[in-house]
Motif scaffolding. Structure first.
Motif, PDB file in Angstrom:
ATOM      1  N   PHE A  76       0.443  -3.966 -10.920  1.00  0.00           N
ATOM      2  CA  PHE A  76      -1.208  -4.026 -11.144  1.00  0.00           C
ATOM      3  C   PHE A  76      -1.748  -5.253 -10.962  1.00  0.00           C
ATOM      4  CE2 PHE A  76      -4.721  -4.561 -13.879  1.00  0.00           C
ATOM      5  CZ  PHE A  76      -5.711  -3.233 -13.976  1.00  0.00           C
ATOM      6  N   ALA A  77      -1.066  -6.322 -11.377  1.00  0.00           N
ATOM      7  CA  ALA A  77      -1.685  -7.597 -11.273  1.00  0.00           C
ATOM      8  C   ALA A  77      -1.410  -7.922  -9.656  1.00  0.00           C
ATOM      9  CB  ALA A  77      -0.455  -8.642 -11.842  1.00  0.00           C
ATOM     10  N   ARG A  78      -0.864  -7.501  -8.924  1.00  0.00           N
ATOM     11  CA  ARG A  78      -0.657  -7.733  -7.590  1.00  0.00           C
ATOM     12  C   ARG A  78      -1.687  -7.112  -6.601  1.00  0.00           C
ATOM     13  NH1 ARG A  78       4.739  -6.768  -8.382  1.00  0.00           N
ATOM     14  NH2 ARG A  78       6.241  -8.856  -8.284  1.00  0.00           N
ATOM     15  N   ALA A  79      -2.331  -5.608  -7.315  1.00  0.00           N
ATOM     16  CA  ALA A  79      -3.179  -5.109  -6.909  1.00  0.00           C
ATOM     17  C   ALA A  79      -4.694  -5.703  -6.611  1.00  0.00           C
ATOM     18  CB  ALA A  79      -3.103  -3.568  -7.164  1.00  0.00           C
ATOM     19  N   ILE A  80      -4.774  -6.427  -8.102  1.00  0.00           N
ATOM     20  CA  ILE A  80      -6.287  -6.928  -8.125  1.00  0.00           C
ATOM     21  C   ILE A  80      -6.391  -8.229  -7.653  1.00  0.00           C
ATOM     22  CG2 ILE A  80      -6.602  -5.435 -10.206  1.00  0.00           C
ATOM     23  CD1 ILE A  80      -6.016  -7.937 -12.000  1.00  0.00           C
TER      24      ILE A  80
END
Length: 393
Positions: free
Chosen positions: A139-143
């Protein structure tokens, strides 16, 4: 690495919102309705997702999901942007089988760009189908946008003999001067907390962390911090245990806030500007922010230059009340300035090695009272200019 808080599932997909093929749409779903808190930008140009999220939380401080897209900020997009934002919540809610009013939105990317609704319609079912296949790290990478690395902080604490878990994810590297860091963050907790207590803890933690950092002095149109507490651990936090949870929440946000400055676009330094002896805390803050925002101070730190004159000049134009002869400036433990003049130390030699490090301590004593404030600030490098000059191209 700690386990993720119980009762939350994650999904990320590549929807094609960005030029490069990479995950750019991220979803968190709580298995049960969660108490929700939110803190938002004070920029008068508030992005559509900020307005919609505020409305949802004002109507009912409960949420089942958070959805974030990277690529388009959906800020300054007029009525079409507002309609598109609400439509995305309908799409995600329908795909996941939850009410659209219990989905909280956030967006990051270029200001003024409309959402690609055809891509949203295609991606929403895939996003729902992927739930449980990803982690909070995904999730942190995708944003991420211009971020160099994903930002995650985890914490466990014992309450009533049971482990309560928190995890925070954030994005942000430029346009960072949160005033509620483009800066987005989501914190998840598997304890049960009343809406009033949860929001109060969040406001305090954000004020002590995200609101005390700066990369470039720019407050985004999209700054958003969400907190979801779903009670899946079986623990209800109340009474004296609220302070314990608040300390853990502040710790999570403090570590994320440090990462925002560490990852400032092109940054090589994290300045910890501590001001003490001000007339009051407000004047201490004014001094810290003037120093932390100063381009001359920031470039001196990048150049590893113990240029006390730039620091003193910033202090002097801050608007704070003090006597010039009472000010003491210390850099990385080396006293540079006292009694209205530089000290007789060979500070260029003494600071040669300390200024090569990542963390730089700037301590300023005003001698005018008991007010104090601390701010994290990045340096200013060639890469910051290159990154932002090429941002849209």
């Amino acid at each position: 690495m700690s386990a993720s808080p119980k009762g939350f599932r994650f999904a990320t997909v590549s929807a094609g919102f960005r030029k490069e093929a990479r995950p750019d749409l991220a979803l968190i779903v709580s298995d049960t309705p969660a108490t929700a808190a939110g803190v938002f930008t004070t920029n008068r140009f508030q992005a559509a997702p900020v307005v919609v999220a505020r409305e949802n939380l004002a109507a009912r401080p409960v949420a089942r999901a958070v959805v974030i897209n990277s690529g388009q900020a959906n800020a300054c997009t007029g009525d079409e942007g507002m309609t598109n934002c609400r439509t995305t919540l309908d799409l995600v809610g329908k795909a996941c089988g939850i009410p659209a009013a219990e989905v909280l939105p956030a967006s990051t990317g270029v200001i003024g760009a409309q959402l690609h609704m055809d891509k949203w319609r295609e991606a929403a079912p895939r996003l729902a189908a992927a739930l449980g296949q990803n982690t909070h790290h995904d999730f942190a990478r995708a944003i991420m946008t211009t971020d160099a690395f994903p930002k995650v902080a985890e914490r466990e604490l014992a309450i009533a003999g049971t482990t309560v878990r928190l995890v925070g994810m954030a994005k942000g590297a430029g346009m960072i001067c949160p005033n509620m860091a483009t800066m987005l963050s989501v914190v998840l907790c598997d304890a049960a907390v009343t809406p009033e207590a949860w929001q109060r803890l969040f406001l305090d933690a954000v004020d002590r962390t995200f609101n005390r950092v700066t990369v470039d002095g720019d407050t985004s149109t999209n700054d958003t911090v969400f907190g979801l507490a779903n009670g899946a651990s079986g623990v209800t936090v109340e009474g004296d245990d609220l302070a314990k949870l608040g300390e853990a929440l502040t710790d999570v946000l403090a570590r994320l806030a440090y990462m925002l400055v560490q990852d400032g676009e092109g940054a090589t330094k994290v300045m910890r500007v501590k001001v003490s002896g001000a007339v009051d805390d407000a004047e201490a803050e004014a001094v810290a922010r003037t120093v932390g925002h100063s381009q001359l101070v920031k470039t001196a730190m990048y150049g590893r230059d113990a240029n006390w004159g730039r620091i003193v000049a910033a202090v002097g134009r801050s608007g704070a009340s003090f006597k010039a002869e009472d000010v003491v400036v210390t850099l990385c433990g080396v006293e540079l300035f006292r009694n209205g003049q530089p000290t007789d130390l060979d500070f260029d030699t003494l600071l040669r090695e300390p200024l090569k490090g990542r963390d730089v301590a700037v301590d300023i004593e005003l001698g005018a009272g008991t007010g104090h404030y601390e701010l994290l600030a990045s340096d200013l490098t060639h890469d910051y200019v290159n990154c932002n000059a090429d941002y849209r191209s």
